[in-house]
Design a protein around this motif. Sequence first.
Motif, PDB file in Angstrom:
ATOM      1  N   ALA A 128       5.238   4.262  -6.209  1.00  0.00           N
ATOM      2  CA  ALA A 128       6.051   3.119  -5.766  1.00  0.00           C
ATOM      3  C   ALA A 128       6.325   3.186  -4.261  1.00  0.00           C
ATOM      4  O   ALA A 128       6.336   2.162  -3.566  1.00  0.00           O
ATOM      5  N   TRP A 129       6.532   4.391  -3.755  1.00  0.00           N
ATOM      6  CA  TRP A 129       6.797   4.542  -2.315  1.00  0.00           C
ATOM      7  C   TRP A 129       5.538   4.188  -1.503  1.00  0.00           C
ATOM      8  O   TRP A 129       5.606   3.504  -0.491  1.00  0.00           O
ATOM      9  N   ARG A 130       4.375   4.640  -2.012  1.00  0.00           N
ATOM     10  CA  ARG A 130       3.114   4.304  -1.348  1.00  0.00           C
ATOM     11  C   ARG A 130       2.939   2.778  -1.298  1.00  0.00           C
ATOM     12  O   ARG A 130       2.577   2.221  -0.269  1.00  0.00           O
ATOM     13  N   GLN A 131       3.224   2.133  -2.434  1.00  0.00           N
ATOM     14  CA  GLN A 131       3.065   0.667  -2.470  1.00  0.00           C
ATOM     15  C   GLN A 131       4.025  -0.010  -1.497  1.00  0.00           C
ATOM     16  O   GLN A 131       3.678  -0.972  -0.826  1.00  0.00           O
ATOM     17  N   HIS A 132       5.243   0.524  -1.413  1.00  0.00           N
ATOM     18  CA  HIS A 132       6.226  -0.044  -0.487  1.00  0.00           C
ATOM     19  C   HIS A 132       5.735   0.083   0.962  1.00  0.00           C
ATOM     20  O   HIS A 132       5.785  -0.870   1.734  1.00  0.00           O
ATOM     21  N   LEU A 133       5.257   1.285   1.299  1.00  0.00           N
ATOM     22  CA  LEU A 133       4.772   1.497   2.675  1.00  0.00           C
ATOM     23  C   LEU A 133       3.598   0.566   2.984  1.00  0.00           C
ATOM     24  O   LEU A 133       3.525  -0.034   4.051  1.00  0.00           O
ATOM     25  N   GLN A 134       2.704   0.439   2.000  1.00  0.00           N
ATOM     26  CA  GLN A 134       1.518  -0.417   2.186  1.00  0.00           C
ATOM     27  C   GLN A 134       1.941  -1.866   2.432  1.00  0.00           C
ATOM     28  O   GLN A 134       1.483  -2.508   3.371  1.00  0.00           O
ATOM     29  N   LEU A 139       1.658   2.238   6.224  1.00  0.00           N
ATOM     30  CA  LEU A 139       0.808   3.333   5.746  1.00  0.00           C
ATOM     31  C   LEU A 139      -0.581   3.217   6.345  1.00  0.00           C
ATOM     32  O   LEU A 139      -1.216   2.169   6.257  1.00  0.00           O
ATOM     33  N   HIS A 140      -1.028   4.308   6.957  1.00  0.00           N
ATOM     34  CA  HIS A 140      -2.430   4.401   7.376  1.00  0.00           C
ATOM     35  C   HIS A 140      -3.093   5.357   6.408  1.00  0.00           C
ATOM     36  O   HIS A 140      -2.874   6.563   6.501  1.00  0.00           O
ATOM     37  N   GLU A 141      -3.847   4.809   5.453  1.00  0.00           N
ATOM     38  CA  GLU A 141      -4.458   5.698   4.468  1.00  0.00           C
ATOM     39  C   GLU A 141      -5.759   6.237   5.042  1.00  0.00           C
ATOM     40  O   GLU A 141      -6.821   5.639   4.888  1.00  0.00           O
ATOM     41  N   GLU A 142      -5.663   7.338   5.728  1.00  0.00           N
ATOM     42  CA  GLU A 142      -6.829   7.932   6.388  1.00  0.00           C
ATOM     43  C   GLU A 142      -6.564   9.424   6.604  1.00  0.00           C
ATOM     44  O   GLU A 142      -5.422   9.886   6.478  1.00  0.00           O
ATOM     45  N   THR A 143      -7.613  10.138   6.959  1.00  0.00           N
ATOM     46  CA  THR A 143      -7.455  11.567   7.237  1.00  0.00           C
ATOM     47  C   THR A 143      -6.976  11.730   8.676  1.00  0.00           C
ATOM     48  O   THR A 143      -7.565  11.156   9.596  1.00  0.00           O
TER      49      THR A 143
END
Length: 331
Positions: A128-134, A139-143
């Motif tokens: 849920a936190w990931r979805q909120h950040l997105q 959220l930068h979903e990267e390495t």
Amino acid sequence: MKEDKTFVVIDKNDSITPSKVSAGIINPVTGRRMVRVWLAEEVLAFAHEAYKEIGKFLDIISISQKNLIDFFPNVHQRQVFLERIDEGENYLQSYPEQNQFNEFFNYALGCGEIRGCYVVQLQNLLLAWRQHLQKHGRLHEETFEFEDLVINKESIQHHDIHAEKIIFCDGLSTFQNSFFKQLPFAPNKGEALIVEIPNLPGHYIYKKGFVLAPLEEGNLFWFGSNYQWDFPHPNPTGEFYEQAQTHLQAWLRLPFEVLEHRAAIRPATLERRPFVGLHPQQKNLGILNGMGTKGCSLAPWFANELVQNLVYNKEINPHADVNRFQKILSS
Ligand SMILES: Cc1cc2nc3c(=O)[nH]c(=O)nc-3n(C[C@H](O)[C@H](O)[C@H](O)COP(=O)(O)OP(=O)(O)OC[C@H]3O[C@@H](n4cnc5c(N)ncnc54)[C@H](O)[C@@H]3O)c2cc1C
């Protein structure tokens, strides 16, 4: 966010992390001597409030209070438990209905109850936190590539991100970070099984050497764990699987099915205290790490201490403040 600061999170969304493998248990007593955990009074109450608040904010259940039934694995452990009650430890209670769990478990030496335990619903919370950040573009979903970090005097830059500071909460990756890799981390591997046990009530956590903790979904339980300081690889092992399955077969009187086997490495530290604060030489680099076996209870408290330090210059508990390693970090 609560202090009205802008931020972004860089996270590569590893499928195996200790946070995703963890049971999410908060237990006020620890070890064979059953002593209170470090900073129990402050940290546990704070964690409970923090999870409730974030659960409300995200509209999910993020924490449940569940007492732990401790089935004594040997006479010595029963003795220790009873001695601690005599000494006035009020988290521990001798369980009045000693036969209550007979239809579920084999336990020749009786059981006690540990009050004030919680299960943090990490699967719900992390998702849920990931979805909120997105949703909010945070959220930068990267390495994160340390070599690509540009450190200026008063700011940092990583690809298209320009910021005043960067805080490393990246678990064991901090080992590869030339600013913090000298810290005395002591990685510790743990494994767990996810088992389905129809008809076992989910309102307690159960323990007999290993822990059996209810997951949010129906009949699913988390069963583990072990603590390995020396390990050739990070993956699940046949030895643990055999040991855990044999243990559960002997203890449980109900049929069960193993659905999954997981392993992860805890970001533990040599002196069992976290690393929190800004780098003594490089004030735009910070760390919040080293939560070891107790991330669920320690992380909310020390995240708050770090923020209070960054925003109001308040002191970080000296046992957690990364400045205690000033010499090592300055060399
Ligand atoms: C089997 C097991 C059982 C456990 N049970 C409990 C328990 O019951 N209660 C408890 O309190 N604790 C428990 N723990 C410990 C707990 O899981 C840890 O203390 C906690 O998860 C540490 O969280 P963390 O956020 O510091 O690290 P992590 O969970 O490792 O998170 C690090 C994050 O950084 C990201 N990341 C890493 N490197 C990069 C990179 N280069 N670029 C981008 N992103 C990156 C990862 O994707 C990850 O999301 C358990 C651990 C294990 C292994």
